[in-house]
Design a protein around this motif. Structure first.
Motif, PDB file in Angstrom:
ATOM      1  N   ALA A 108       0.858  -1.186   0.000  1.00  0.00           N
ATOM      2  CA  ALA A 108       0.000   0.000   0.000  1.00  0.00           C
ATOM      3  C   ALA A 108       0.890   1.230   0.000  1.00  0.00           C
ATOM      4  N   LYS A 109       0.550   2.200  -0.834  1.00  0.00           N
ATOM      5  CA  LYS A 109       1.329   3.437  -0.894  1.00  0.00           C
ATOM      6  C   LYS A 109       0.395   4.637  -0.953  1.00  0.00           C
ATOM      7  N   VAL A 110       0.925   5.785  -0.545  1.00  0.00           N
ATOM      8  CA  VAL A 110       0.191   7.047  -0.617  1.00  0.00           C
ATOM      9  C   VAL A 110       0.395   7.644  -2.005  1.00  0.00           C
ATOM     10  N   SER A 193     -16.310  -7.386  10.732  1.00  0.00           N
ATOM     11  CA  SER A 193     -17.213  -6.232  10.662  1.00  0.00           C
ATOM     12  C   SER A 193     -16.602  -5.076  11.432  1.00  0.00           C
ATOM     13  N   GLY A 194     -17.057  -3.877  11.102  1.00  0.00           N
ATOM     14  CA  GLY A 194     -16.534  -2.679  11.747  1.00  0.00           C
ATOM     15  C   GLY A 194     -15.432  -2.027  10.934  1.00  0.00           C
ATOM     16  N   LYS A 195     -15.013  -0.867  11.380  1.00  0.00           N
ATOM     17  CA  LYS A 195     -13.967  -0.087  10.722  1.00  0.00           C
ATOM     18  C   LYS A 195     -12.734  -0.025  11.619  1.00  0.00           C
ATOM     19  N   ILE A 196     -11.561   0.034  10.987  1.00  0.00           N
ATOM     20  CA  ILE A 196     -10.333   0.160  11.765  1.00  0.00           C
ATOM     21  C   ILE A 196      -9.582   1.424  11.367  1.00  0.00           C
ATOM     22  N   HIS A 197      -8.722   1.866  12.292  1.00  0.00           N
ATOM     23  CA  HIS A 197      -7.849   3.024  12.089  1.00  0.00           C
ATOM     24  C   HIS A 197      -6.470   2.479  11.744  1.00  0.00           C
ATOM     25  N   GLY A 198      -5.980   2.827  10.543  1.00  0.00           N
ATOM     26  CA  GLY A 198      -4.688   2.327  10.114  1.00  0.00           C
ATOM     27  C   GLY A 198      -3.882   3.409   9.435  1.00  0.00           C
ATOM     28  N   HIS A 199      -2.594   3.153   9.260  1.00  0.00           N
ATOM     29  CA  HIS A 199      -1.776   4.139   8.553  1.00  0.00           C
ATOM     30  C   HIS A 199      -1.069   3.517   7.355  1.00  0.00           C
ATOM     31  N   VAL A 200      -0.682   4.399   6.436  1.00  0.00           N
ATOM     32  CA  VAL A 200       0.192   4.054   5.321  1.00  0.00           C
ATOM     33  C   VAL A 200       1.316   5.081   5.313  1.00  0.00           C
ATOM     34  N   MET A 201       2.546   4.609   5.257  1.00  0.00           N
ATOM     35  CA  MET A 201       3.685   5.530   5.217  1.00  0.00           C
ATOM     36  C   MET A 201       3.727   6.252   3.876  1.00  0.00           C
ATOM     37  N   PRO A 202       3.962   7.565   3.882  1.00  0.00           N
ATOM     38  CA  PRO A 202       4.199   8.273   2.626  1.00  0.00           C
ATOM     39  C   PRO A 202       5.639   8.035   2.179  1.00  0.00           C
ATOM     40  N   ASP A 216       4.434  10.434  13.861  1.00  0.00           N
ATOM     41  CA  ASP A 216       2.966  10.358  13.808  1.00  0.00           C
ATOM     42  C   ASP A 216       2.387  11.417  12.876  1.00  0.00           C
ATOM     43  N   GLU A 217       2.975  12.599  12.886  1.00  0.00           N
ATOM     44  CA  GLU A 217       2.494  13.676  12.011  1.00  0.00           C
ATOM     45  C   GLU A 217       2.823  13.385  10.548  1.00  0.00           C
ATOM     46  N   TRP A 218       3.912  12.696  10.314  1.00  0.00           N
ATOM     47  CA  TRP A 218       4.347  12.366   8.953  1.00  0.00           C
ATOM     48  C   TRP A 218       3.480  11.273   8.333  1.00  0.00           C
ATOM     49  N   LEU A 219       2.999  10.343   9.132  1.00  0.00           N
ATOM     50  CA  LEU A 219       2.195   9.229   8.635  1.00  0.00           C
ATOM     51  C   LEU A 219       0.839   9.699   8.110  1.00  0.00           C
ATOM     52  N   ASN A 220       0.278   8.920   7.185  1.00  0.00           N
ATOM     53  CA  ASN A 220      -1.069   9.179   6.676  1.00  0.00           C
ATOM     54  C   ASN A 220      -2.021   8.156   7.276  1.00  0.00           C
ATOM     55  N   PHE A 221      -3.061   8.638   7.955  1.00  0.00           N
ATOM     56  CA  PHE A 221      -4.009   7.750   8.624  1.00  0.00           C
ATOM     57  C   PHE A 221      -5.330   7.688   7.858  1.00  0.00           C
TER      58      PHE A 221
END
Length: 311
Positions: A108-110, A193-202, A216-221
């Motif tokens: 996965a990429k931004v 079922s349900g939604k999750i909170h995840g990140h992808v590194m830019p 944390d600020e650099w990551l894309n959530f």
């Protein structure tokens, strides 16, 4: 151990020892997670933080399998993609049976508009850091865990990890050759079922980062799910540390939990943090303990050694 911790965190909890389902139906490269299991921790966060390591911290899954004595292994887990393969920094969800020449890995990429995409990843190469299970990919008895409706604060993986750590601490078990008794677990679970909170590194930052708020600020959530296959590795603690909270004993610098996920129905994938819809969430997973953990190319130890030389 697991049931007690999970019941404090979820309304519905079911655990049993049973035969593993065919995990190829969940998008994995092997039907099972059994047979000579071992946990592997490769590289580390310092490789991400400093640009001087971005081009050199490159690894190969077949080489790692040989380093831990399981040539041709089935390997799954969570790591960074190789920028040489995809052109940018990215998340990797590796699931590859080396001896069978079967690879179902995803990355996965931004992209430019700030959204992310997930695609197939056709390479055994990865970068920076990784946490893996290596095994023979056999279908064996496993621990099946099903939970619904989160009522506690911990995510699914953290809840299990903390529960194991607490039980081991209370048991006072001793293991020959280890400073502390610990359990390492690998598994595959589904966000049903349900939604999750995840990140992808830019893509890589061109300056040195400090781990913590800056990262944390650099990551894309993103909010993603359901129908997510999650590849997970976690440990109750570092067996090379007598005191897990010690700031002076670094042990093996093990990452205690790391989970990446991908969807079979949507182009969603990344690094798992926690679920966003506690009333609706349901997880089903299959897990096995690993009797040994290997540390490969410890980036933290390298940085400490460099600091001593500089001083």
């Amino acid at each position: 151990m697991l049931q007690t911790a999970l019941k404090d965190n979820f309304e519905t909890v079911e655990t049993e020892v049973t035969e593993c389902i065919d995990l190829t139906k969940w998008g994995c490269a092997a039907p099972g997670i059994g047979g000579n299991c071992r946990i592997i921790d490769v590289g580390g966060v310092p490789n991400l933080l400093d640009p001087k390591h971005h081009k050199t911290a490159i690894f190969q899954l077949p080489t790692v399998a040989e380093q831990v004595g399981l040539k041709g292994a089935y390997i799954f887990g969570a790591c960074a993609a190789s920028h040489l393969v995809v052109g940018v920094n990215a998340e990797l969800m590796p699931t590859e049976h080396i001896s069978k020449n079967c690879r179902c890995s995803k990355y996965a990429k931004v992209v430019e508009d700030g959204s992310h995409i997930m695609e197939a990843y056709d390479s055994p190469e990865f970068g920076l850091l990784g946490n893996f299970v290596a095994c023979e990919g056999k279908t064996t008895p496993v621990v099946k865990v099903r939970v619904k409706k989160r009522k506690g604060e911990d995510n699914f993986v953290t809840c299990m990890r903390k529960g194991l750590a607490k039980a081991l601490e209370e048991s006072k078990v001793k293991v020959d050759g280890a400073k502390s008794a610990q359990i390492g677990i690998g598994g595959v679970f589904k966000v049903v079922s349900g939604k999750i909170h995840g990140h992808v590194m830019p893509d890589f930052k061109k300056t040195v980062m400090i781990d913590g708020p800056e990262v944390d600020e650099w990551l894309n959530f993103y909010e993603m799910g359901p129908d997510l296959t999650c590849l997970s590795v976690f440990l109750s603690g570092d067996p090379a540390k007598a005191d897990q909270d010690s700031k002076e004993d670094f042990g093996l610098d093990l990452r205690l939990e790391h989970t990446h996920f991908f969807s079979q129905s949507k182009k969603e994938g990344g690094h798992y943090h926690f679920d966003k819809t506690p009333d609706d969430v349901e997880y089903i997973g299959y897990f096995l303990p690993a009797p040994v953990v290997y540390r490969v190319d410890n980036a933290f130890a390298r940085e400490r050694a460099c600091s001593k030389v500089s001083a």
